[in-house]
Design a protein around this motif. Sequence first.
Motif, PDB file in Angstrom:
ATOM      1  N   MET A  80       7.874  23.051  53.074  1.00  0.00           N
ATOM      2  CA  MET A  80       7.727  22.171  51.908  1.00  0.00           C
ATOM      3  C   MET A  80       6.479  21.311  52.024  1.00  0.00           C
ATOM      4  O   MET A  80       5.735  21.122  51.045  1.00  0.00           O
ATOM      5  CB  MET A  80       8.963  21.275  51.753  1.00  0.00           C
ATOM      6  N   SER A  81       6.230  20.786  53.230  1.00  0.00           N
ATOM      7  CA  SER A  81       5.044  19.950  53.440  1.00  0.00           C
ATOM      8  C   SER A  81       3.770  20.743  53.187  1.00  0.00           C
ATOM      9  O   SER A  81       2.824  20.239  52.550  1.00  0.00           O
ATOM     10  CB  SER A  81       5.034  19.404  54.875  1.00  0.00           C
ATOM     11  N   ASN A  82       3.743  22.003  53.640  1.00  0.00           N
ATOM     12  CA  ASN A  82       2.565  22.850  53.400  1.00  0.00           C
ATOM     13  C   ASN A  82       2.392  23.138  51.913  1.00  0.00           C
ATOM     14  O   ASN A  82       1.261  23.147  51.400  1.00  0.00           O
ATOM     15  CB  ASN A  82       2.700  24.172  54.168  1.00  0.00           C
ATOM     16  N   ASP A  83       3.499  23.375  51.208  1.00  0.00           N
ATOM     17  CA  ASP A  83       3.425  23.629  49.769  1.00  0.00           C
ATOM     18  C   ASP A  83       2.880  22.402  49.028  1.00  0.00           C
ATOM     19  O   ASP A  83       2.072  22.517  48.098  1.00  0.00           O
ATOM     20  CB  ASP A  83       4.800  24.001  49.212  1.00  0.00           C
ATOM     21  N   ILE A  84       3.336  21.228  49.450  1.00  0.00           N
ATOM     22  CA  ILE A  84       2.863  19.988  48.823  1.00  0.00           C
ATOM     23  C   ILE A  84       1.360  19.824  49.047  1.00  0.00           C
ATOM     24  O   ILE A  84       0.605  19.482  48.124  1.00  0.00           O
ATOM     25  CB  ILE A  84       3.645  18.774  49.370  1.00  0.00           C
ATOM     26  N   LEU A  85       0.910  20.068  50.291  1.00  0.00           N
ATOM     27  CA  LEU A  85      -0.528  19.960  50.592  1.00  0.00           C
ATOM     28  C   LEU A  85      -1.345  20.953  49.774  1.00  0.00           C
ATOM     29  O   LEU A  85      -2.410  20.617  49.247  1.00  0.00           O
ATOM     30  CB  LEU A  85      -0.762  20.192  52.087  1.00  0.00           C
ATOM     31  N   ASN A  86      -0.837  22.191  49.657  1.00  0.00           N
ATOM     32  CA  ASN A  86      -1.558  23.201  48.878  1.00  0.00           C
ATOM     33  C   ASN A  86      -1.648  22.824  47.407  1.00  0.00           C
ATOM     34  O   ASN A  86      -2.694  22.994  46.772  1.00  0.00           O
ATOM     35  CB  ASN A  86      -0.873  24.566  49.030  1.00  0.00           C
ATOM     36  N   LEU A  87      -0.549  22.303  46.869  1.00  0.00           N
ATOM     37  CA  LEU A  87      -0.559  21.894  45.465  1.00  0.00           C
ATOM     38  C   LEU A  87      -1.533  20.743  45.231  1.00  0.00           C
ATOM     39  O   LEU A  87      -2.204  20.678  44.203  1.00  0.00           O
ATOM     40  CB  LEU A  87       0.860  21.504  45.016  1.00  0.00           C
ATOM     41  N   GLU A  88      -1.624  19.846  46.212  1.00  0.00           N
ATOM     42  CA  GLU A  88      -2.590  18.750  46.107  1.00  0.00           C
ATOM     43  C   GLU A  88      -4.027  19.273  46.066  1.00  0.00           C
ATOM     44  O   GLU A  88      -4.910  18.675  45.458  1.00  0.00           O
ATOM     45  CB  GLU A  88      -2.418  17.786  47.286  1.00  0.00           C
ATOM     46  N   LYS A  89      -4.232  20.429  46.734  1.00  0.00           N
ATOM     47  CA  LYS A  89      -5.566  21.042  46.769  1.00  0.00           C
ATOM     48  C   LYS A  89      -5.795  22.014  45.615  1.00  0.00           C
ATOM     49  O   LYS A  89      -6.840  22.663  45.535  1.00  0.00           O
ATOM     50  CB  LYS A  89      -5.756  21.794  48.096  1.00  0.00           C
ATOM     51  N   GLY A  90      -4.791  22.140  44.749  1.00  0.00           N
ATOM     52  CA  GLY A  90      -4.933  23.056  43.626  1.00  0.00           C
ATOM     53  C   GLY A  90      -4.638  24.507  43.967  1.00  0.00           C
ATOM     54  O   GLY A  90      -4.997  25.414  43.203  1.00  0.00           O
ATOM     55  N   ILE A  91      -3.981  24.742  45.097  1.00  0.00           N
ATOM     56  CA  ILE A  91      -3.645  26.106  45.513  1.00  0.00           C
ATOM     57  C   ILE A  91      -2.230  26.433  45.033  1.00  0.00           C
ATOM     58  O   ILE A  91      -1.293  25.690  45.326  1.00  0.00           O
ATOM     59  CB  ILE A  91      -3.713  26.247  47.051  1.00  0.00           C
ATOM     60  N   PRO A  92      -2.036  27.530  44.279  1.00  0.00           N
ATOM     61  CA  PRO A  92      -0.700  27.889  43.781  1.00  0.00           C
ATOM     62  C   PRO A  92       0.305  28.048  44.924  1.00  0.00           C
ATOM     63  O   PRO A  92      -0.022  28.574  45.986  1.00  0.00           O
ATOM     64  CB  PRO A  92      -0.926  29.226  43.058  1.00  0.00           C
ATOM     65  N   MET A  93       1.528  27.623  44.685  1.00  0.00           N
ATOM     66  CA  MET A  93       2.537  27.620  45.744  1.00  0.00           C
ATOM     67  C   MET A  93       2.851  29.025  46.251  1.00  0.00           C
ATOM     68  O   MET A  93       3.124  29.220  47.438  1.00  0.00           O
ATOM     69  CB  MET A  93       3.822  26.955  45.243  1.00  0.00           C
ATOM     70  N   MET A  94       2.831  30.028  45.380  1.00  0.00           N
ATOM     71  CA  MET A  94       3.197  31.380  45.772  1.00  0.00           C
ATOM     72  C   MET A  94       1.998  32.232  46.192  1.00  0.00           C
ATOM     73  O   MET A  94       2.131  33.444  46.392  1.00  0.00           O
ATOM     74  CB  MET A  94       3.946  32.085  44.629  1.00  0.00           C
ATOM     75  N   SER A  95       0.850  31.600  46.376  1.00  0.00           N
ATOM     76  CA  SER A  95      -0.350  32.357  46.739  1.00  0.00           C
ATOM     77  C   SER A  95      -0.250  32.996  48.118  1.00  0.00           C
ATOM     78  O   SER A  95      -0.999  33.920  48.444  1.00  0.00           O
ATOM     79  CB  SER A  95      -1.585  31.450  46.682  1.00  0.00           C
ATOM     80  N   TYR A  96       0.696  32.534  48.938  1.00  0.00           N
ATOM     81  CA  TYR A  96       0.861  33.111  50.288  1.00  0.00           C
ATOM     82  C   TYR A  96       1.215  34.594  50.225  1.00  0.00           C
ATOM     83  O   TYR A  96       0.947  35.351  51.160  1.00  0.00           O
ATOM     84  CB  TYR A  96       1.921  32.347  51.079  1.00  0.00           C
ATOM     85  N   LEU A  97       1.821  35.024  49.095  1.00  0.00           N
ATOM     86  CA  LEU A  97       2.181  36.431  48.962  1.00  0.00           C
ATOM     87  C   LEU A  97       0.949  37.334  48.997  1.00  0.00           C
ATOM     88  O   LEU A  97       1.016  38.477  49.452  1.00  0.00           O
ATOM     89  CB  LEU A  97       2.952  36.663  47.663  1.00  0.00           C
ATOM     90  N   ASP A  98      -0.182  36.810  48.517  1.00  0.00           N
ATOM     91  CA  ASP A  98      -1.412  37.602  48.497  1.00  0.00           C
ATOM     92  C   ASP A  98      -1.940  37.876  49.900  1.00  0.00           C
ATOM     93  O   ASP A  98      -2.762  38.779  50.091  1.00  0.00           O
ATOM     94  CB  ASP A  98      -2.487  36.884  47.674  1.00  0.00           C
ATOM     95  N   LYS A  99      -1.476  37.099  50.885  1.00  0.00           N
ATOM     96  CA  LYS A  99      -1.954  37.272  52.258  1.00  0.00           C
ATOM     97  C   LYS A  99      -1.143  38.317  53.040  1.00  0.00           C
ATOM     98  O   LYS A  99      -1.504  38.666  54.157  1.00  0.00           O
ATOM     99  CB  LYS A  99      -1.900  35.930  53.000  1.00  0.00           C
ATOM    100  N   ILE A 100      -0.047  38.791  52.438  1.00  0.00           N
ATOM    101  CA  ILE A 100       0.778  39.794  53.119  1.00  0.00           C
ATOM    102  C   ILE A 100       0.110  41.157  52.969  1.00  0.00           C
ATOM    103  O   ILE A 100      -0.106  41.640  51.866  1.00  0.00           O
ATOM    104  CB  ILE A 100       2.202  39.826  52.531  1.00  0.00           C
TER     105      ILE A 100
END
Length: 274
Positions: free
Chosen positions: A105-125
Amino acid sequence: MLSIGEFSKICEVSTKTLRYYEEIGLIRPDEINPENGYRYYSIGQLQKMLFINRLKSYHFSLEEIRAVLELEEDQSEEKLYSALHRKRRELQERLHALEYTLNQMSNDILNLEKGIPMMSYLDKIEVQLVETRPMNILYMREMLSRDDYAAGYGNYFGRLYEKIAAEKLTLLGTPMTIYHSPEYNPAGNDTEFAIPIKEPVKGTRDLPGGLCAKAVLKGSYLELTSLYAKLREWVENEGYTLVKSPYEVYVTDPNQAAGPEEMVTEVYFPIKKK
């Protein structure tokens, strides 16, 4: 003697709950007035009720508590010791899962603060197309409920390893789980536990090789659903179809890993071109 109301007040258990405990045989009043049905508990039963409350605070189910209470006196201390150890392991696993969720959750919050979509991690798989070899596997197949999954797979793999040790069989790989149910059912899922071995003895079968879509997870098992979603998307987009049950290979032993981030799991989808 204590009335049900007084007993309830001292132990902080509602009279409704006490009546339910009486119904299921967990703790019964020492005396019931046959004329008016009033229930009375002895002073000695306070300790039993406090014991029940203590086990409940440790997240024991009522069935588990009843099993402890029904133990013979000469077995009770040893069995209770084992039950407490088992429950502590379960709670530690839940705690680790909660800690992992909080970090996520903390990582998702940080990413959202940076404008990074929460589900963007799927693109790294990353998904690979691989050809697997046939394997001889020692296996056992069980119907597992959601609670069984939560308890972990150690017991099932442990039984397979015991057979391997007893019969001096030759290990050829790490443990794997094959999921045969066509859909998820909290009440029960057809799950096969397997370990590759050399010798074709009783209790083994052939696992055919073939074309597979493969993805690798380095992290908590809680993330495995993301790999399954990514693999299914890749299979569809690339014009393949699933031909056999998907399976997981546990490259690292969770008991040997320093933390979830050290655990490596491979997921395979057996496929063919449409």
